[in-house]
Design an enzyme around this catalytic site. Structure first.
Site, PDB file in Angstrom:
ATOM      1  N   GLU A   1      -1.242   6.346   6.382  1.00 31.89           N
ATOM      2  CA  GLU A   1      -0.028   6.867   7.215  1.00 31.89           C
ATOM      3  C   GLU A   1      -0.720   7.701   8.531  1.00 31.89           C
ATOM      4  OE1 GLU A   1       2.527   9.828   5.820  1.00 31.89           O
ATOM      5  OE2 GLU A   1       3.683  10.111   7.483  1.00 31.89           O
TER       6      GLU A   1
ATOM      7  N   LYS B   1       2.192   3.164   6.538  1.00 31.13           N
ATOM      8  CA  LYS B   1       3.493   4.008   6.725  1.00 31.13           C
ATOM      9  C   LYS B   1       3.425   4.570   7.985  1.00 31.13           C
ATOM     10  CE  LYS B   1       6.031   8.123   5.414  1.00 31.13           C
ATOM     11  NZ  LYS B   1       6.630   8.781   4.083  1.00 31.13           N
TER      12      LYS B   1
HETATM   13  P1  13P Z   1      10.059  12.413   7.397  1.00 26.81           P
HETATM   14  O1  13P Z   1      10.675  10.919   6.963  1.00 26.81           O
HETATM   15  O2  13P Z   1      10.598  13.522   7.111  1.00 26.81           O
HETATM   16  O3  13P Z   1       9.321  11.993   8.598  1.00 26.81           O
HETATM   17  O4  13P Z   1       8.857  12.447   6.148  1.00 26.81           O
HETATM   18  C1  13P Z   1       8.076  11.329   5.670  1.00 26.81           C
HETATM   19  C2  13P Z   1       6.704  11.879   5.443  1.00 26.81           C
HETATM   20  O5  13P Z   1       6.424  11.311   4.283  1.00 26.81           O
HETATM   21  C3  13P Z   1       5.949  12.317   6.509  1.00 26.81           C
HETATM   22  O6  13P Z   1       4.589  12.196   5.708  1.00 26.81           O
END
Ligand code: 13P
Length: 348
Positions: A177, A219
């Site tokens: 991510e 992600k």
């Molecule tokens: P949000 O959907 O609140 O952005 O959180 C997702 C997430 O796991 C961020 O690391």
């Protein structure tokens, strides 16, 4: 590493109309969200709230996996059943956030790196033995004056690639991510340029560190104008820019792509996902991995009346039904015009 096993887990996680709940807020993030609704944040209130989410009847029709924070990974329900067993019994894959949060990158004002590589292989072995099927590592890229720098992007993509290969060694699917933050006054165009560049470096580095791409998931944020830019969100523009960026800069052999909601209003996060999916076909499965867009109304309702578990779970199911429809590109967006249908989130 067993590439076939990794690819099977990816397939389960990205199944049509299903997706992930991110319930892996660190204790500090959880405290901010609980503070906003007036609930004290203790180990037990966190457990109580997460029990509500993890035991919602029929959630397994829509959730393929849940990302847990270490504390929750080892916790049990009121009745003494370990959460990750409850998930497994409902064919929901338990996942684990393994990074140890953000620190400043010295010498680079306003930029962060994520820590947690030291000892990661040992921790991964423990999580794998306890049934974790996938993991998450979050890096943060900030757009601002002269940033992100290539040094910050390089430091973060290096750790994401190392983390991903360590996960795969234990047959745990890595979710990588590199979140490009919504905060800031940048334009959509700047966001698209930054995300494209980050993806180019990220996948070049992942290949260099011998990550098996079909056994990994990205992600990502969507391409949005900065929250303080004064530019409203135009759903079609978000979808067009996001799809272009992904198609052109994410390898087509990657296992899948999941989105974070990133502080958008839940309705925007649902409509944007719906429009992105509609612009398919995409080379990979595309779905959600939302925290705030799924949880905000639920958390507020629970905080108001903590004994009404059914009421809060019904709200959660409603959010799940909306996001599942969006993940199929079948969301009836007119449903969202009715304010009573989805409570708007504050920035929790
Ligand atoms: P949000 O959907 O609140 O952005 O959180 C997702 C997430 O796991 C961020 O690391």
């Amino acid at each position: 590493m067993n590439p076939q096993k990794l690819e099977e887990i990816v397939k389960q996680l990205i199944a049509h109309g299903k997706g992930l709940l991110a319930a892996d807020e660190s204790n500090a993030s959880c405290e901010k969200r609980f503070d906003a609704v007036g609930v004290p944040c203790t180990e037990d209130t966190r457990r109580e709230y997460r029990e509500l989410l993890l035991t919602t009847p029929s959630a397994e029709d829509i959730l393929s996996g849940v990302i847990l924070f270490d504390e929750t990974f080892w916790q049990s329900s009121d009745r003494g059943q370990v959460f990750r067993e409850i998930l497994n019994n409902h064919q929901i894959a338990p996942g684990i956030k393994v990074d140890k949060g953000l620190i400043d990158l010295p010498g680079f004002e306003g930029e962060k790196v994520t820590q947690g590589l030291d000892g990661l292989a040992e921790r991964m072995a423990t999580y794998a033995a306890a049934g974790a099927r996938f993991a998450k590592w979050r890096a943060v890229i900030t757009i601002g004056d002269g940033i992100p720098t290539d040094e910050c992007i390089g430091a973060n993509t290096f750790t994401l690639a190392r983390y991903a290969r360590i996960c795969q060694e234990y047959n745990i699917v890595p979710i990588v991510e590199p979140e490009v933050l919504f905060d800031g006054d940048h334009t959509s165009e700047q966001c698209e340029q930054v995300m494209s560049h980050v993806f180019d470096i990220l996948f070049q580095t992942m290949r260099a560190f011998r990550v098996h791409l079909p056994g990994a998931i990205l992600k990502t944020s969507m391409v949005l104008p900065g929250k303080d830019s004064g530019n409203p969100i135009n759903h079609d523009e978000v979808a067009e820019r996001t799809v272009r960026t992904l198609h052109e800069h994410v390898p087509h052999e990657l296992g899948g792509v999941v989105f974070l909601s990133g502080g958008q209003q839940p309705n925007d996060a649902f409509i944007n996902l719906n429009r992105i999916v509609k612009r398919g076909p995409h080379p990979w499965g595309v779905t959600f991995s939302y925290s705030r867009a799924l949880q905000d109304p639920v958390l507020k309702a629970w905080a108001k009346k903590r004994t009404d578990i059914n009421g809060a779970q019904n709200l959660f199911i409603r959010q799940l039904q909306l996001v599942s429809a969006a993940a199929k590109g079948e969301l009836d967006e007119s449903l969202l015009d009715d304010d009573s249908f989805v409570s708007h989130s504050q920035d929790l």
